[in-house]
Design a protein around this motif. Sequence first.
Motif, PDB file in Angstrom:
ATOM      1  N   VAL A  53       0.877  -1.116  -0.006  1.00  0.00           N
ATOM      2  CA  VAL A  53      -0.460  -0.006   0.439  1.00  0.00           C
ATOM      3  C   VAL A  53       0.757   0.866   0.399  1.00  0.00           C
ATOM      4  CG1 VAL A  53      -1.786   1.052   1.240  1.00  0.00           C
ATOM      5  CG2 VAL A  53      -1.477  -1.046   1.248  1.00  0.00           C
ATOM      6  N   GLU A  54       0.761   2.003  -0.650  1.00  0.00           N
ATOM      7  CA  GLU A  54       1.123   3.641  -0.910  1.00  0.00           C
ATOM      8  C   GLU A  54       0.641   4.213  -0.076  1.00  0.00           C
ATOM      9  OE1 GLU A  54       2.379   4.698  -4.421  1.00  0.00           O
ATOM     10  OE2 GLU A  54       2.924   2.794  -5.627  1.00  0.00           O
ATOM     11  N   ARG A  55       1.284   4.689   0.357  1.00  0.00           N
ATOM     12  CA  ARG A  55       0.706   6.081   1.569  1.00  0.00           C
ATOM     13  C   ARG A  55       0.726   7.567   0.916  1.00  0.00           C
ATOM     14  NH1 ARG A  55      -1.946   3.124   4.792  1.00  0.00           N
ATOM     15  NH2 ARG A  55      -0.725   1.684   6.379  1.00  0.00           N
ATOM     16  N   PRO A  56      -0.030   8.183   0.833  1.00  0.00           N
ATOM     17  CA  PRO A  56       0.076   9.438   0.109  1.00  0.00           C
ATOM     18  C   PRO A  56       1.490  10.258   1.344  1.00  0.00           C
ATOM     19  CG  PRO A  56      -1.599   9.904   2.174  1.00  0.00           C
ATOM     20  CD  PRO A  56      -1.190   8.326   1.153  1.00  0.00           C
ATOM     21  N   ALA A  57       2.064  11.241   0.438  1.00  0.00           N
ATOM     22  CA  ALA A  57       3.194  11.888   1.046  1.00  0.00           C
ATOM     23  C   ALA A  57       2.264  12.909   2.435  1.00  0.00           C
ATOM     24  CB  ALA A  57       3.923  12.687  -0.072  1.00  0.00           C
ATOM     25  N   PRO A  58       3.156  12.867   2.892  1.00  0.00           N
ATOM     26  CA  PRO A  58       2.907  14.075   3.897  1.00  0.00           C
ATOM     27  C   PRO A  58       2.854  15.001   3.408  1.00  0.00           C
ATOM     28  CG  PRO A  58       5.490  13.599   4.788  1.00  0.00           C
ATOM     29  CD  PRO A  58       4.692  12.670   3.851  1.00  0.00           C
ATOM     30  N   ARG A  59       1.284  15.817   4.084  1.00  0.00           N
ATOM     31  CA  ARG A  59       1.013  17.479   3.631  1.00  0.00           C
ATOM     32  C   ARG A  59       2.399  18.457   4.125  1.00  0.00           C
ATOM     33  NH1 ARG A  59      -4.740  19.896   3.154  1.00  0.00           N
ATOM     34  NH2 ARG A  59      -4.126  21.516   2.148  1.00  0.00           N
TER      35      ARG A  59
END
Length: 145
Positions: A92-98
């Motif tokens: 699972v690819e986690r979104p980059a931290p904002r």
Amino acid sequence: MEKVQMLLLILFGVVVFVWRLVQKARETMAQESRTRPGNQGPPAPGTSFQELLKQMQAQNAARSADPTATVPAPAARKPRQAKPLAAPTPPVERPAPRRPATPRAPLQTTPEAPNAVQRRVADMLRNPADVRAAFVLSEILQRKF
């Protein structure tokens, strides 16, 4: 007397309306029967299912009993490897931290302003959260429906 005349007139109108509907239905049915003469469907077979089954079994028995009948040999195949029942799940690819929002400088009105706008747009497109927000805003502001 006047009410009776009105009721008779309404009754006459209803009868004429129903009569015209019946005439139109008859006309439509006659036209359909002229355009589709074979409307009964496929004819029923002359033999029953049991008789057909016996015929097929007799044909199969005759083929297997006849030694001169040539049966094509199956092509040589490599043995198949068993596949696992459950396919491995991709990571699972986690979104980059904002990134925290940084105040942006106002646009310049000098001849170099187009380059500044391009740099600013390129900077915004590097952050996935900004791209996502731009997409959502474009869907909201430019609705197709």
